[in-house]
Structure formats: structure tokens, C-alpha cells
Design an enzyme around this catalytic site. Structure first.
Site, PDB file in Angstrom:
ATOM      1  N   LYS A 188       0.906  -1.316  -0.069  1.00  0.00           N
ATOM      2  CA  LYS A 188       0.009  -0.090  -0.025  1.00  0.00           C
ATOM      3  C   LYS A 188       0.738   1.227   0.126  1.00  0.00           C
ATOM      4  CE  LYS A 188      -4.065  -2.132  -0.275  1.00  0.00           C
ATOM      5  NZ  LYS A 188      -4.075  -3.324   0.362  1.00  0.00           N
TER       6      LYS A 188
HETATM    7  C1  LIG Z   1      -5.365  -4.201   0.677  1.00  0.00           C
HETATM    8  C2  LIG Z   1      -6.848  -4.100   0.694  1.00  0.00           C
HETATM    9  C3  LIG Z   1      -7.866  -4.657   1.746  1.00  0.00           C
HETATM   10  C4  LIG Z   1      -7.237  -5.224   3.017  1.00  0.00           C
HETATM   11  O1  LIG Z   1      -6.065  -4.951   3.940  1.00  0.00           O
HETATM   12  P1  LIG Z   1      -5.013  -5.909   4.619  1.00  0.00           P
HETATM   13  O2  LIG Z   1      -4.530  -5.031   5.375  1.00  0.00           O
HETATM   14  O3  LIG Z   1      -4.259  -6.424   3.302  1.00  0.00           O
HETATM   15  O4  LIG Z   1      -5.798  -6.851   5.152  1.00  0.00           O
HETATM   16  C5  LIG Z   1      -8.930  -4.427   1.654  1.00  0.00           C
HETATM   17  N1  LIG Z   1      -9.905  -3.703   0.726  1.00  0.00           N
HETATM   18  C6  LIG Z   1      -8.747  -3.338  -0.404  1.00  0.00           C
HETATM   19  C7  LIG Z   1      -9.650  -2.751  -1.502  1.00  0.00           C
HETATM   20  C8  LIG Z   1      -7.534  -3.426  -0.174  1.00  0.00           C
HETATM   21  O5  LIG Z   1      -6.624  -3.338  -1.336  1.00  0.00           O
END
Ligand SMILES: *Cc1c(COP(=O)(O)O)cnc(C)c1O
Length: 384
Positions: A188
Site C-alpha cells: 500500500k
Molecule cells: C489491501 C486491501 C484490503 C485489505 O487490507 P489488508 O491490510 O491487506 O488486510 C481491503 N480492501 C482493499 C480494497 C484492499 O486493497
């Protein structure tokens, strides 16, 4: 050149200092000064109280529970998204209903959402919640979405996992609906190696989420429980990474946007390859640089491009596969789905790291240019 990845962690400099402080003070669990400071900084930025959790998925799970989602309920959710937007609906025994994208933004279509809500109102079956996903750093068009949800008295959870730093009409996304969720997974825009945050309009909801995230132990020395909880709290060590990362978030947003616009400019003379729409109502971080390939005009398919990149050890991926195409969610109700399908067939994410150097990006650009029909023609024209 070593392998080029889609999106890698990019530390700012102070992360190690905050982590060292956690070690020096022995705050090595799910309590401590980094957690307090990280939540405070996050809440200040979002304008809403925040609780730090083990993942974005955990935050989704707690957020849906705060909205009262339970067995038999329906939850409307964007069709074009990552599966972690949807799985927590099933964790709670509820059923997802997928809503297609708007062609002009790729985000949930407010018109189709209104149709889905009216259809359900007509059958006396009000969904328990709507999950709006802000994809790839772009905001959904929140005003019409919030309007129609208020009219039908359905709360909104914003999945802003991919949209920290994104603005809608000048306001941070994630702080527009009842609940907002963020992720600090390694890919992210900022990372804690893994982690998430939940923000909410109501302070008592954030406190409830914090309570559930640490096994819901009732006050007092005894292990006394009246509610079911989870082990979902972020550690004070990782919150130290989060503190440092939050300090450089604005710089990361500028860098991600610069990467996307550099690709866009480099492809400006090629037909049939276009950057993801940049909706005029918001600030799109372009967390990932996403492009559509029109095979007739580009002279090659999206998969041709992905294969050429892979041959040079460059990681690129198709867009998220729509949820209605997943075997896991076969047979679920949906409103549309054709737009998401078309985007999935033609869309791709290119290497987008904020640390991507211009030299390496040039290799990605040259590889893609070499696949296009225009370049093949001009190469042909040079031959006798
Ligand atoms: C990355 C992501 C998540 C989940 O986040 P994590 O921290 O990996 O559990 C949820 N929704 C979207 C759209 C994502 O891209």
C-alpha cells in the site's frame, strides 16, 4: 537490472527510531506510546477518532460488526475490488450483493447503487450496509452515494485501503461515511509491514472496536467476558513504523502521482493505451498506475503487454478480477457487472512504487512501446 515489482515498501527515515524506542522502553506488545501517537496523528489527519489494528481486513470485519451486520443480512459492495472487501461480509454470515462500476471513474456507480436500493426497498428488504471501495487511489463519487444511502437509511462503510491520502472535494476519503477502513499492507502507499486502521464518526464506535480487537475482556482484573472479541490489535512496534510512514505520506502521494503521469506522458503518442480516469471531484493518488489497453488501436492485447514485461522480469498485473467472476462468490446477486468485466479484460497495473527510479521506469516504458503496433510499424519501415 533486478526484478521490478509492482509496489514495494518505501521507508521515510524515522521509522527505525520509533521502533528502537519501543525496544528501549520494552513496549513490545499491543500497548504503548507508538500506538497512542500513531492513532493521534491518524485521527488528526482524518478528522475522526481512529483505532490501529492488525490488518485492513480486520478493520473491515470490525467495521461491519459496528454497523450491525449479521446472519442473513445483505451488504451491497463494489464488484470491482480485492476480495478482502467482501470476505468479512461472509465472516459475519451475511450475503454480498455486487454493484458495478461507473465507466467514467471505475468506482461504484451511484446510479446502479440507487437501482439496487430501490429494488430492495420495493421488496421490503433493506440491506444492512453499503461498502464503497475507493480503488487504486481514486475516490468514488460520494455525494450521490451518501444521498441515496441516507434516503434508504443504510449506513456506509468506506473501504479506503487503497486510498490513504485521497481527497473527495477537498476532504479525506474514509471520513465521509459512518465508518472508514485503511490498510498498511506491504504494497500500500504506506506500510507497517501489515496493519490497518478503523475510523468512525462516533467515538463510542471506535472504543467498541478497540475493545473487540483485544478479546473483549470486561473491565476488572478477572477474565470476564460478555461479548465475543478477536485478537486484532496492532503492535506498538509496528505502530512505530506507521508513525514514521505517516510523516512522509504527502511526499509518497506526490511521488505516486508523478510515476503515473510520467507513464501517461510517455504513452501520449501511442493509440489505444490510456491512464485510468482522474475524476474531477477529487485528488487521485494513483497508488497504482493503471492503464487500459484497447487491442484494436494498440495493436496488441493487454496480455501481450504483460508477457513482454514478464520476459524482462518486470511485475505487472491485470486489474482486480470482479467479484461476480470469482468461484467463491458464484451465484451472488448483482446489479450490472459488464463494466467491471470489460475493465478487467483490458486493464493492467504497472510498476508504481514511490521509489521507482526514472531509469527503471524508462525500461518499463520502452518495453511497452516496443509491443505497440505503431512502434512495430516504424521498426518495419526502417528495414529495407
Ligand atoms: C489491501 C486491501 C484490503 C485489505 O487490507 P489488508 O491490510 O491487506 O488486510 C481491503 N480492501 C482493499 C480494497 C484492499 O486493497
Amino acid at each position: 537490472m533486478s526484478r521490478v515489482y509492482l509496489s514495494v515498501p518505501h521507508m521515510g527515515g524515522n521509522e527505525e527510531r520509533y521502533v528502537r524506542e519501543a525496544f528501549a522502553s520494552n513496549w513490545l506488545s499491543t500497548v504503548g506510546p507508538n500506538l497512542d501517537a500513531f492513532e493521534r496523528a491518524f485521527a488528526e489527519r482524518l478528522g475522526r477518532p481512529a483505532v490501529a489494528l492488525a490488518s485492513g481486513t480486520a478493520a473491515m470485519h470490525l467495521g461491519l460488526r459496528l454497523l450491525g451486520v449479521g446472519p442473513g443480512d445483505e451488504v451491497l459492495v463494489s464488484d470491482l475490488t480485492f476480495v478482502a472487501s467482501v470476505n468479512p461480509i461472509r465472516y459475519l454470515g451475511a450475503e454480498p450483493v455486487f454493484v458495478d462500476s461507473d465507466e467514467d471513474t471505475w468506482m461504484m456507480s451511484p446510479a446502479l447503487l440507487a437501482e439496487a436500493l430501490e429494488d430492495r426497498a420495493g421488496r421490503g428488504r433493506r440491506p444492512r450496509a453499503v461498502i464503497v471501495v475507493h480503488l487504486y487511489g481514486q475516490s468514488a463519487d460520494m455525494d450521490p452515494i451518501l444521498d441515496v444511502c441516507r434516503r434508504h437509511d443504510v449506513p456506509v462503510l468506506e473501504d479506503a485501503a487503497e486510498a490513504l491520502g485521497t481527497l473527495y472535494k477537498g476532504k479525506p476519503v474514509g471520513a465521509l461515511g459512518e465508518v472508514g477502513v485503511f490498510s498498511f499492507n506491504g504494497n500500500k502507499i504506506i506500510t507497517t509491514t501489515g496493519g490497518g486502521v478503523l475510523v468512525a464518526q462516533r467515538q463510542d464506535w471506535v472504543e467498541k472496536a478497540r475493545f473487540w480487537s483485544t478479546q473483549a475482556r470486561d473491565p476488572g482484573p478477572a477474565y470476564h467476558h460478555t461479548e465475543m472479541g478477536y485478537n486484532y490489535r496492532m503492535s506498538n512496534v509496528l505502530a512505530g513504523i506507521g508513525r514514521g510512514q505517516l510523516e512522509v505520506l504527502d511526499e509518497r502521494v506526490r511521488q505516486r502521482r508523478a510515476v503515473a503521469f510520467r507513464y501517461r506522458d510517455a504513452f501520449a503518442d501511442l493509440p489505444g493505451i490510456t491512464l485510468m480516469p482522474q475524476a474531477p471531484y477529487g485528488l487521485h493518488t494513483n497508488w497504482l498506475s493503471c492503464f487500459l489497453v484497447d487491442p484494436d488501436r494498440f495493436g496488441a492485447t493487454r496480455d501481450d503487454v504483460l508477457r513482454a514485461l514478464e520476459a524482462r522480469d518486470i511485475e505487472a498485473r491485470p486489474l482486480w478480477k470482479p467479484m461476480h467472476l470469482q468461484p467463491l462468490y458464484a451465484g451472488c446477486a448483482r446489479q450490472g457487472g459488464e463494466v467491471a468485466e470489460r475493465l478487467y479484460e483490458r486493464g493492467m497495473c504497472l510498476p508504481s512504487s514511490s521509489s521507482l527510479s526514472p531509469d527503471v521506469q524508462d525500461v518499463v516504458i520502452e518495453t511497452i512501446r516496443s509491443v505497440s503496433r505503431r512502434e512495430s510499424r516504424s521498426r518495419g519501415a526502417l528495414q529495407p
